[in-house]
Design an enzyme around this catalytic site. Structure first.
Site, mmCIF file in Angstrom:
data_model
loop_
_atom_site.group_PDB
_atom_site.id
_atom_site.type_symbol
_atom_site.label_atom_id
_atom_site.label_comp_id
_atom_site.label_asym_id
_atom_site.label_seq_id
_atom_site.Cartn_x
_atom_site.Cartn_y
_atom_site.Cartn_z
ATOM 1 N N LYS A 1 -4.689 10.125 2.972
ATOM 2 C CA LYS A 1 -5.364 9.417 4.011
ATOM 3 C C LYS A 1 -6.341 10.345 4.497
ATOM 4 O O LYS A 1 -6.140 11.152 5.133
ATOM 5 C CB LYS A 1 -4.472 8.834 4.751
ATOM 6 N N GLN B 1 -1.847 2.839 9.744
ATOM 7 C CA GLN B 1 -0.708 2.766 9.111
ATOM 8 C C GLN B 1 0.297 3.477 10.080
ATOM 9 O O GLN B 1 1.328 3.484 9.706
ATOM 10 C CB GLN B 1 -0.913 3.204 7.722
ATOM 11 N N ASP C 1 -1.950 10.926 -2.368
ATOM 12 C CA ASP C 1 -2.325 9.729 -3.095
ATOM 13 C C ASP C 1 -2.633 10.360 -4.612
ATOM 14 O O ASP C 1 -2.374 9.770 -5.767
ATOM 15 C CB ASP C 1 -3.633 9.183 -2.613
ATOM 16 N N ARG D 1 0.588 -1.103 -0.054
ATOM 17 C CA ARG D 1 0.011 -0.221 -0.032
ATOM 18 C C ARG D 1 0.992 1.248 0.117
ATOM 19 O O ARG D 1 2.198 1.116 -0.127
ATOM 20 C CB ARG D 1 -1.127 -0.055 1.345
ATOM 21 N N GLY D 2 0.272 2.419 -0.193
ATOM 22 C CA GLY D 2 0.836 3.615 -0.376
ATOM 23 C C GLY D 2 0.876 3.991 -1.879
ATOM 24 O O GLY D 2 1.475 3.015 -2.566
ATOM 25 N N ALA D 3 0.983 5.265 -2.077
ATOM 26 C CA ALA D 3 0.777 5.195 -3.551
ATOM 27 C C ALA D 3 1.917 5.115 -4.504
ATOM 28 O O ALA D 3 1.660 4.211 -5.392
ATOM 29 C CB ALA D 3 0.185 6.838 -3.832
ATOM 30 N N ARG E 1 -7.568 -0.294 -6.876
ATOM 31 C CA ARG E 1 -7.611 0.865 -5.993
ATOM 32 C C ARG E 1 -7.863 2.222 -6.913
ATOM 33 O O ARG E 1 -6.975 2.257 -7.976
ATOM 34 C CB ARG E 1 -6.680 1.122 -5.196
HETATM 35 O O1 MRU Z 1 -4.529 3.356 2.185
HETATM 36 P P1 MRU Z 1 -3.165 3.290 2.050
HETATM 37 O O2 MRU Z 1 -2.421 3.002 2.939
HETATM 38 O O3 MRU Z 1 -2.412 2.882 0.678
HETATM 39 O O4 MRU Z 1 -3.254 4.987 1.915
HETATM 40 C C1 MRU Z 1 -1.557 5.691 1.934
HETATM 41 C C2 MRU Z 1 -1.557 7.028 2.059
HETATM 42 O O5 MRU Z 1 -2.691 7.718 2.216
HETATM 43 C C3 MRU Z 1 -0.477 7.637 2.083
HETATM 44 O O6 MRU Z 1 -0.463 8.717 2.665
HETATM 45 C C4 MRU Z 1 -0.179 7.999 0.668
HETATM 46 O O7 MRU Z 1 -0.191 7.028 -0.155
HETATM 47 C C5 MRU Z 1 1.237 8.696 0.144
HETATM 48 S S1 MRU Z 1 2.513 7.450 0.666
HETATM 49 C C6 MRU Z 1 4.021 7.994 -0.080
#
Ligand code: MRU
Length: 330
Positions: free
Chosen positions: A231, A179, A220, A46-48, A81
């Site tokens: 988030k 997270q 994201d 996870r994480g963009a 996603r």
């Molecule tokens: O649902 P997630 O855990 O994928 O959400 C991640 C976030 O919101 C992060 O802040 C975002 O992807 C930036 S990661 C560098």
């Protein structure tokens, strides 16, 4: 030893299962695009930026499987996603190379290297924001786990800490999937960076007391006018930071900026399952029959953003629309 969220070799794509941290460091290996898509959907990764790189490797894996075309693989991976723009950039990087007859694996490697290099640059560019003793607050996880290596929000913190700056990090726990407390705190603990986990509702308390000097988060998707999807809960932190005169920074590689999205109003916000809110592991937190809403992201209007930490410099929201040219690397 620095964290690396994923890597690829002749056995397939290896992902640290982020659902298991901090209790166990489990690595899962994927040899089929269907598996990679499921890993993104269920948040093994996870994480963009990390899901963009995982999807790029998913495309490369599909190119070695029977019956998959670039279009079919791209469609599957894009359905996992909806919010992170990086997912679509990672898919497109390999789809176009595969369609042009280039080596999809090489192009996935190239994409990963580009993301890692951009995140490292964000660290160098952003570290001077924290050149003296700073108490920084962050939300969710925008560290190496979310970006393959370095992080976005955590990269300047890492670099400033390496330079010997006395930094302290407030870590929002980030309900419902935690997270912050599970992943950001784990990363900071690995590198002995001083921090404290707080419940999401405590951020305003500490800001009002003067215990927070700056807020930095990842993103994201960033619209052309500088509105930021990140988030859920990010918007509240930005408003409270603004109210208290605390600078609010958003750190992101170019893949997160969406030049085709005029404002945040058009960003698709993923709504996840009710069980993430009703339960914590096997423990029920709300009656099974209670209604639940679970948006995974919110959109912070650009007026609350002090600056975007990009690989090429810190820019104000008014300059985000120039990113189309800056970000073009091919
Ligand atoms: O649902 P997630 O855990 O994928 O959400 C991640 C976030 O919101 C992060 O802040 C975002 O992807 C930036 S990661 C560098």
């Amino acid at each position: 030893m620095r964290v690396r969220a994923l890597w690829y070799d002749r056995l397939g794509l290896h992902l640290i299962d982020q659902r298991r941290l901090p209790n166990a460091r489990v690595v899962r290996t994927y040899r089929k695009v269907e598996g990679v898509a499921e890993a993104i959907r269920t948040m093994v990764v996870r994480g963009a930026p990390s899901i963009g790189v995982a999807a790029a490797y998913g495309m490369a894996i599909a190119s070695q499987q029977r019956g998959w075309t670039p279009t079919r693989a791209a469609k599957l991976l894009a359905s996992t996603r909806p919010t992170a723009h990086d997912l679509f950039v990672g898919i497109e990087a390999v789809r176009s190379a595969w369609t042009a007859g280039e080596d999809p694996v090489e192009s996935a490697h190239w994409y990963r290297e580009r993301i890692v290099a951009e995140c490292q640059a964000i660290g160098e560019v952003g570290a001077p924001l924290f050149s003296k003793r700073t108490n920084v607050l962050t939300h969710c996880n925008a560290g190496a786990l979310a970006t393959v290596e370095w992080g976005t929000a955590l990269a300047p913190i890492r670099v400033a800490h390496d330079h010997g700056v006395d930094l302290f990090v407030w870590v929002d726990e980030t309900r419902p999937l935690l997270q912050g407390s599970r992943l950001t705190a784990w990363e900071l603990a690995q590198e002995h960076i001083p921090h404290a986990v707080i419940v999401d509702n405590a951020a305003g308390y500490f800001m009002l007391r003067g215990d927070v000097d700056a807020v930095i988060v990842g993103a994201d998707r960033i619209a052309r006018n500088g509105d930021v999807a990140n988030k859920v809960g990010t918007y509240e932190k930005a408003v409270v930071a603004h109210e208290n005169g605390i600078p609010f920074y958003v750190a992101a590689p170019f893949s997160t900026f969406d030049p085709r999205m005029p404002t945040g109003a058009g960003i698709p916000v993923e709504e996840r399952g009710a069980e993430e809110v009703r339960s914590l592991g096997s423990r029920r937190l709300a009656p099974g029959r209670s209604g639940v809403r679970n948006p995974a992201f919110d959109v912070t209007p650009s007026r609350y953003v002090t600056g975007f930490v990009t690989p090429l410099g810190v820019i104000p929201p008014s300059r985000v629309r120039t990113i189309r040219q800056m970000g073009r690397t091919t």
